[in-house]
Design an enzyme around this catalytic site. Structure first.
Site, PDB file in Angstrom:
ATOM      1  N   GLY A 182      -6.864  -1.276 -12.240  1.00 24.90           N
ATOM      2  CA  GLY A 182      -6.767  -1.016 -13.668  1.00 24.90           C
ATOM      3  C   GLY A 182      -7.358   0.323 -14.061  1.00 24.90           C
ATOM      4  N   CYS A 187       0.815  -1.213   0.000  1.00 19.92           N
ATOM      5  CA  CYS A 187       0.000   0.000   0.000  1.00 19.92           C
ATOM      6  C   CYS A 187       0.847   1.260   0.000  1.00 19.92           C
ATOM      7  CB  CYS A 187      -0.947  -0.011   1.207  1.00 19.92           C
ATOM      8  SG  CYS A 187      -1.928   1.496   1.360  1.00 19.92           S
ATOM      9  N   ALA A 230      -6.623  -1.989   2.387  1.00 24.07           N
ATOM     10  CA  ALA A 230      -5.693  -1.626   3.445  1.00 24.07           C
ATOM     11  C   ALA A 230      -6.407  -1.311   4.753  1.00 24.07           C
ATOM     12  CB  ALA A 230      -4.852  -0.420   3.012  1.00 24.07           C
ATOM     13  N   HIS A 242     -24.428  23.991   4.483  1.00 25.58           N
ATOM     14  CA  HIS A 242     -24.693  24.442   3.115  1.00 25.58           C
ATOM     15  C   HIS A 242     -23.761  25.603   2.791  1.00 25.58           C
ATOM     16  CE1 HIS A 242     -26.919  25.530  -0.511  1.00 25.58           C
ATOM     17  NE2 HIS A 242     -26.860  26.795  -0.085  1.00 25.58           N
ATOM     18  N   LYS A 259      -2.183   7.247  -5.599  1.00 23.53           N
ATOM     19  CA  LYS A 259      -2.967   8.452  -5.304  1.00 23.53           C
ATOM     20  C   LYS A 259      -2.157   9.706  -5.578  1.00 23.53           C
ATOM     21  CE  LYS A 259      -6.012   5.583  -4.308  1.00 23.53           C
ATOM     22  NZ  LYS A 259      -5.164   4.451  -4.757  1.00 23.53           N
TER      23      LYS A 259
END
Length: 463
Positions: free
Chosen positions: A187, A47, A318, A442, A56
Site C-alpha cells: 500500500g 513478483c 520473493a 569514505h 519498482k
C-alpha cells in the site's frame, strides 16, 4: 485423461514464481530432470509480472519525476517537467518483459521442461490442464504457487474503481484522489508512486501504526517522512465498505465520515494460493492460517510432496521463496541446507526506503532480552548531504551481554541496499564491535551503518 498421455521427471514443480523457477534452476544444476508447470502465459510469477518488478519500475520512474520537479533545482539543474504517463507505463511493461523473457531463457538454458497450464495433485501425479493436457509423474513434487491478494470483508473489488495492486500498476491516468486501504509495504509503495505523480493519497489503516511487524520507532519515522510528501494517514480506521458512485467511490469508515475517492486500492495483505491444487483430496494438510503444513525439510503430510515460499510459514517475500527452493533441492540431493527466517530482510521501497532484519526493539522488550542500542542519522553523513537526501537513520540492536547483533533497522537513502551489510554480519554471528572495527569506504552511505555500530558503545565519531 488418456492413459499413456504422460511424462516423467525426477522433480515436478507447480508454479514458476521466484520460488518455483529458482528451485527449477538449482535442481537442474544438481542433475535432476525437472518439469515446471505454470498457468500464466509468462514465467516469473506475481513478483516478476505484477508485483516486485513492475512496482519498482514505477517507483523509480515516479522518483525521477519528483526529483526533476522538486529536487534538480538544488543541484543547479533547471528543467521544465511534464508527465508522460503512457511512456512511463510502456517502460514498466518493457522492464517486465525483459525479466519474464529472462526467466524463460534460464529455463531453456538449464534444460527445464515447461508445461503451460494449471497443475493439480491427483493420485501421486500432477495433472496439467490447458491447451495441451498432460499427466506428470515424479519422485518429488514441489508446490510453489505463491500467494494471492487477501480480500477485505464488505469490500468488493471490481478491477476498475476498487482495485488490487495488479490494477493499481496499470492506471492510464493519475487519479485525483486515491484511497489506500492498508499501510503495509504494498500500500505504501503504490501510494507513493501515485502521490509523486500528483494524486492526493489517503491511507486508511486499521491498526494504530503503519508497516505492521516492523520496528515501531523506524515505522513512525517513515510515517513522518511520507506525511511531509503529502500522504495523509488515518490510523485506527476500520473500513466497513466501499460505495461505488458515478464520480468515483465513497469509502465507509466505522465511526467517521466517508472518504471520497476516484480510485480505491485494497492492500490488506496476501494469503497462500492453494485453490485448485487438489490439496484436500490428496491429503495435504493446512494449518489454521491456511498455509501448507511442512516439516523442517519442506515435506508436506503427503510423502513425496513438498511446499515452499508463500504457501508455507515465514515471511511472504520473493527472496525467502528463492532460498526455500534452493534449500529444498539441496536437501533432496543430500545436503541439509536450512533457511534462517529470522535473517530474511524486509524492505519498503518508499522514499526514503525502509529496511529491517532481525528482532525489533518491541520484540526484545517483550522477550526480556537485555540489549544496547546504537543510532546514527543520515543527516550527519557526508555522502547523504552530497546526494541531498539526509532523512532517516540506522539503528542497531545488540545483546547487552554478548554484543551479538540482534536486529538492524534503517530508514534512509538506499536503505534496501545497506541492509545487506547487516544481514551478512548477522549471518556470521557478528557483534556490533565487529562492524565498528570494519573499514568502510569514505564517503559512502554505508558509513552510517558503521557509525550506528560505534554508537552501540557510545562512541560514534561524527555525531
Amino acid at each position: 485423461m488418456a492413459k499413456g498421455n504422460g511424462k516423467r521427471h525426477d522433480v515436478v514443480i507447480v508454479g514458476a514464481g521466484p520460488g518455483g523457477y529458482v528451485a527449477a534452476i538449482r535442481a537442474a544444476q544438481l542433475g535432476f530432470d525437472v518439469g515446471l508447470v505454470e498457468k500464466e502465459p509468462a514465467l516469473g510469477g506475481t513478483c516478476v509480472r505484477v508485483g516486485c518488478i513492475p512496482s519498482k519500475a514505477l517507483l523509480e520512474s515516479s522518483h525521477n519525476f519528483a526529483e526533476a520537479r522538486n529536487g534538480f533545482a538544488d543541484h543547479g539543474v533547471i528543467a521544465q517537467v511534464e508527465l508522460d504517463l503512457a511512456a512511463m507505463q510502456a517502460r514498466r511493461e518493457k522492464v517486465v518483459k525483459q525479466n519474464t523473457d529472462g526467466v524463460a531463457y534460464l529455463m531453456k538454458k538449464n534444460g527445464v521442461s515447461v508445461y503451460r497450464g494449471a497443475g493439480k495433485l491427483r493420485e501421486g501425479r500432477v495433472e496439467v490442464s490447458g491447451d495441451e493436457p498432460v499427466v506428470l509423474e515424479a519422485q518429488h513434487v514441489v508446490l510453489a504457487t505463491g500467494s494471492v491478494v487477501t480480500e477485505l470483508k464488505g469490500v468488493k473489488v471490481d478491477g476498475e474503481t476498487v482495485v488490487t495492486s495488479t490494477e493499481a500498476l496499470t492506471f492510464d491516468e493519475v487519479p485525483e484522489r486515491l484511497v489506500v486501504i492498508g499501510a503495509g509495504y504494498i500500500g505504501l509503495e503504490l501510494g507513493s508512486v501515485w502521490a509523486r505523480l500528483g494524486s492526493k493519497v489517503t491511507v486508511l489503516e486499521y491498526l494504530d501504526r503503519i508497516l505492521p511487524g516492523m520496528d515501531k520507532e523506524t515505522a513512525n519515522e517513515a510515517q513522518k517522512a511520507l506525511k511531509k510528501q503529502g500522504i495523509e494517514f488515518r490510523l485506527g480506521a476500520r473500513v466497513t465498505g466501499v460505495e461505488v458512485t458515478k464520480s468515483g467511490a465513497k469509502v465507509q469508515v466505522d465511526g467517521a465520515d466517508p472518504v471520497a475517492a476516484d480510485k480505491v486500492l485494497v492492500a490488506v495483505g496476501r494469503k497462500p494460493n492453494t485453490e485448485g491444487l487438489g490439496l484436500q483430496e490428496a491429503g495435504v494438510e493446512l494449518d489454521e492460517r491456511g498455509r501448507v503444513k511442512v516439516d523442517e525439510g519442506f515435506a508436506t503430510t503427503v510423502p513425496g510432496v513438498y511446499a515452499i515460499g508463500d504457501l508455507i510459514h515465514g515471511p511472504m517475500l520473493a527472496h525467502k521463496a528463492e532460498d526455500d527452493g534452493v534449500a529444498l533441492m539441496e536437501r533432496l540431493k543430500g545436503t541439509p541446507t536450512q533457511v534462517h527466517y529470522h535473517l530474511v530482510p524486509g524492505v519498503a521501497y518508499t522514499e526514503p526506503e525502509v529496511a529491517t532484519v532481525g528482532a525489533t526493539e518491541e520484540q526484545l522488550k517483550e522477550d526480556a532480552t537485555p540489549y544496547r542500542k546504537g543510532v546514527f542519522p543520515f543527516s550527519a553523513n557526508g555522502r547523504a548531504r552530497a546526494l541531498g537526501h539526509t532523512e532517516g537513520k540506522v539503528k542497531i540492536l545488540a545483546h547487552a551481554e554478548t554484543d551479538r547483533i540482534l536486529g538492524v533497522h534503517a530508514i534512509g537513502p538506499r536503505a534496501g541496499e545497506l541492509i545487506a551489510e547487516a544481514v551478512i554480519a548477522m549471518t556470521f554471528g557478528a557483534s556490533s564491535e565487529d562492524l565498528a572495527r570494519t573499514t568502510f569506504a569514505h564517503p559512502t552511505l554505508s558509513e552510517v551503518v558503521k557509525e550506528a555500530a560505534l554508537a552501540v558503545d557510545g562512541r560514534a565519531l561524527h555525531s
